[in-house]
Design an enzyme around this catalytic site. Structure first.
Site, mmCIF file in Angstrom:
data_model
loop_
_atom_site.group_PDB
_atom_site.id
_atom_site.type_symbol
_atom_site.label_atom_id
_atom_site.label_comp_id
_atom_site.label_asym_id
_atom_site.label_seq_id
_atom_site.Cartn_x
_atom_site.Cartn_y
_atom_site.Cartn_z
ATOM 1 N N LYS A 126 1.017 7.012 -12.421
ATOM 2 C CA LYS A 126 -0.040 7.837 -11.819
ATOM 3 C C LYS A 126 -1.379 7.282 -12.254
ATOM 4 O O LYS A 126 -1.485 6.645 -13.291
ATOM 5 C CB LYS A 126 0.078 9.288 -12.308
ATOM 6 C CG LYS A 126 -0.523 10.288 -11.351
ATOM 7 C CD LYS A 126 0.437 10.620 -10.225
ATOM 8 C CE LYS A 126 -0.209 11.401 -9.114
ATOM 9 N NZ LYS A 126 0.800 11.932 -8.180
ATOM 10 N N ASP A 166 -3.329 10.638 -3.626
ATOM 11 C CA ASP A 166 -3.071 11.969 -4.179
ATOM 12 C C ASP A 166 -4.327 12.760 -3.815
ATOM 13 O O ASP A 166 -5.038 12.386 -2.867
ATOM 14 C CB ASP A 166 -2.841 11.884 -5.699
ATOM 15 C CG ASP A 166 -2.222 13.160 -6.281
ATOM 16 O OD1 ASP A 166 -0.995 13.317 -6.199
ATOM 17 O OD2 ASP A 166 -2.965 14.012 -6.807
HETATM 18 O O1 2IT Z 1 2.593 13.322 -6.192
HETATM 19 C C1 2IT Z 1 3.065 12.446 -5.459
HETATM 20 O O2 2IT Z 1 4.284 12.284 -5.337
HETATM 21 C C2 2IT Z 1 2.137 11.598 -4.709
HETATM 22 N N1 2IT Z 1 0.936 11.781 -4.839
HETATM 23 C C3 2IT Z 1 2.643 10.508 -3.817
HETATM 24 C C4 2IT Z 1 3.002 9.302 -4.602
HETATM 25 C C5 2IT Z 1 3.368 8.097 -3.786
HETATM 26 O O3 2IT Z 1 3.503 7.033 -4.411
HETATM 27 O O4 2IT Z 1 3.518 8.177 -2.571
#
Ligand code: 2IT
Length: 450
Positions: A126, A166
């Site tokens: 993240k 996100d």
């Molecule tokens: O919280 C999540 O799963 C996302 N923001 C998407 C993450 C992604 O790599 O598509």
């Protein structure tokens, strides 16, 4: 609770006392997987859990950008490469003023188990920045994204770490970041990011995927209870990409989304936001306006607006907190129970405080589904985007949607099975944690200690 699990929770509480969101998610996940640790004493022998709560790598970087008036600003960028045991790190980037190490770490930890549940080879990661996109011009957003990627590009790649969007990061921001990555590296590696535009490798259905996946998961839950989705009223929160996807699918399936929320309050639409595509698509207009006010919906469609309030006191068949972390506290949970709601389906990452979640789960007539399963359709379609990019092919929207449906069905079934294996009944929260954990734990054990 298993004594070793309890000791690791205590350790994290002490060590990370200044990271409350991270402590919260560790406590929630580890207490769920306690029976698995009972059954696998080898985990304690190598102290696997302490290793699992520590990111493999996490770094900050400065992001300097110039606004339209020639003023310079410095923000902090973050990337947390939490766990790469089952695949390249994968997870979104969040731009929001409250972004800090605790929030990035909680999201990275959750992402590890969520990605594991999808059945696709993706590790957990993240990132983000404390940058506030509200009220910024397009040129300011572009300069910020370019500066962010200039700092990050050396540390990511299609087989290393694959960021996505996100909160505060959508298709536009991903486009600017991808453009800068390509410029800096001199390669056309579009597998480096997901959530891209369709002209340069984005997957059809990715924008809708989180919301669609949540609705497919809800259908599995309803089927388990011998019910169907048609005519069900749903209270949602937020009005971003995820809530838009829920409303769009609700429109197709004949369910009725009656609330939306924003930082300014919530709206109640008794006919349903999902009653027409004009209303559903107005969410996109509101988001693109950058005003961040849900009241605009009430003004446009003549429905009631409740300033400064959350929608959790509304009577609905299904509650779907789809806005942000810790949106539902004990007080709201009590209201939800008093309203006789049967289905509490988390959508946003960790939308419920731990005490409220425990309280809701202890209600005999309530079914609680956890966000790491319910919202996994988003990252699952990101995984499908990675597959298409590496194969240099494009799947039709129908093909992607079919695969997404299958994945959501499997996540539900795996969670049911994992909970049953440990005698926990129809416990979707524990089931998702156990199923997600087992795969990562096995991969870590088989790869040896490091
Ligand atoms: O919280 C999540 O799963 C996302 N923001 C998407 C993450 C992604 O790599 O598509």
């Amino acid at each position: 609770m298993n004594a070793y699990v309890a000791s690791v929770i205590e350790y994290v509480k002490k060590k990370h006392a200044n990271e409350p969101e991270f402590v919260q998610t560790v406590e929630e996940v580890l207490s769920s997987i306690s029976p698995v640790v009972d059954a696998h004493p080898e985990y304690e022998k190598v102290d696997l859990l302490t290793r699992m709560v520590e990111p493999e790598r996490m770094f900050t970087f400065r992001v300097v950008w110039c606004d339209d008036n020639g003023q310079w600003h410095t923000n902090i960028g973050y990337r947390c490469q939490f766990n790469g045991a089952i695949g390249p790190y994968k997870g979104g980037i969040r731009f929001q003023p409250n972004v800090c190490p605790s929030i990035i770490k909680f999201l990275g930890f959750e992402q590890t188990f969520k990605n594991s549940l999808t059945g696709l080879p993706m590790g957990g990661g993240k990132g983000g920045s404390d940058f506030d996109p509200a009220g910024k011009s397009d040129a300011e957003i572009m300069r910020f994204c370019q500066s962010f990627m200039t700092a990050l590009y050396r540390y990511i790649g299609p087989d290393v770490d694959v960021p996505a969007g996100d909160m505060g990061v959508g298709g536009r921001e991903i486009g600017y970041m991808y453009g800068q990555y390509r410029r800096l590296k001199g390669v056309w590696e579009n597998g480096v990011l997901t959530g891209k535009g369709f002209t340069y490798g984005g997957s059809l259905t990715r924008p809708e995927a989180t919301g669609y996946g949540a609705m497919y998961y809800l259908q599995e839950v309803l089927a388990h209870e011998g019910e169907t989705i048609e005519g069900k009223t749903i209270a949602c929160a937020g009005f971003g990409n995820v809530t838009w996807g829920i409303c769009k699918k609700a429109h197709h399936l004949g369910a009725k989304v009656v609330t939306l929320s924003g930082p300014d309050g919530y709206i109640y639409d008794p006919e349903g936001v999902s009653s027409s595509m004009e209303k559903v698509d107005y969410l996109v207009t509101m988001r693109n306006s950058g005003r961040n006010k849900v009241k605009d919906y009430a003004d446009k469609f003549g429905v009631e607006f409740f300033p400064g309030q959350k929608p959790w006191g509304v009577k609905a068949d299904v509650i779907m907190p789809s806005a942000m972390q810790n949106d539902v506290h004990m007080e709201q949970a009590q209201q939800i129970v008093a309203n006789g709601v049967k289905y509490y389906i988390e959508v946003a990452n960790m939308p419920t405080t731990n005490d409220a979640l425990q309280y809701l789960m202890s209600q005999p007539n309530m079914i609680v589904a956890p966000s790491k399963a319910v919202n996994a359709g988003g990252v699952a379609v990101s995984g499908l985007e990675m597959s298409q990019n590496s194969e240099r092919i494009v799947w039709s929207a129908e093909e992607v949607d079919e695969k997404l449906k299958g994945i959501m069905k499997t996540i539900h079934a795996m969670s049911v099975e994992a909970a049953e294996e440990y005698g926990l009944g129809y416990n979707l929260v524990a089931g998702a944690n156990i199923a997600g954990f087992k795969k990562v734990a096995t991969a870590m054990m088989e790869q040896g200690c490091f």
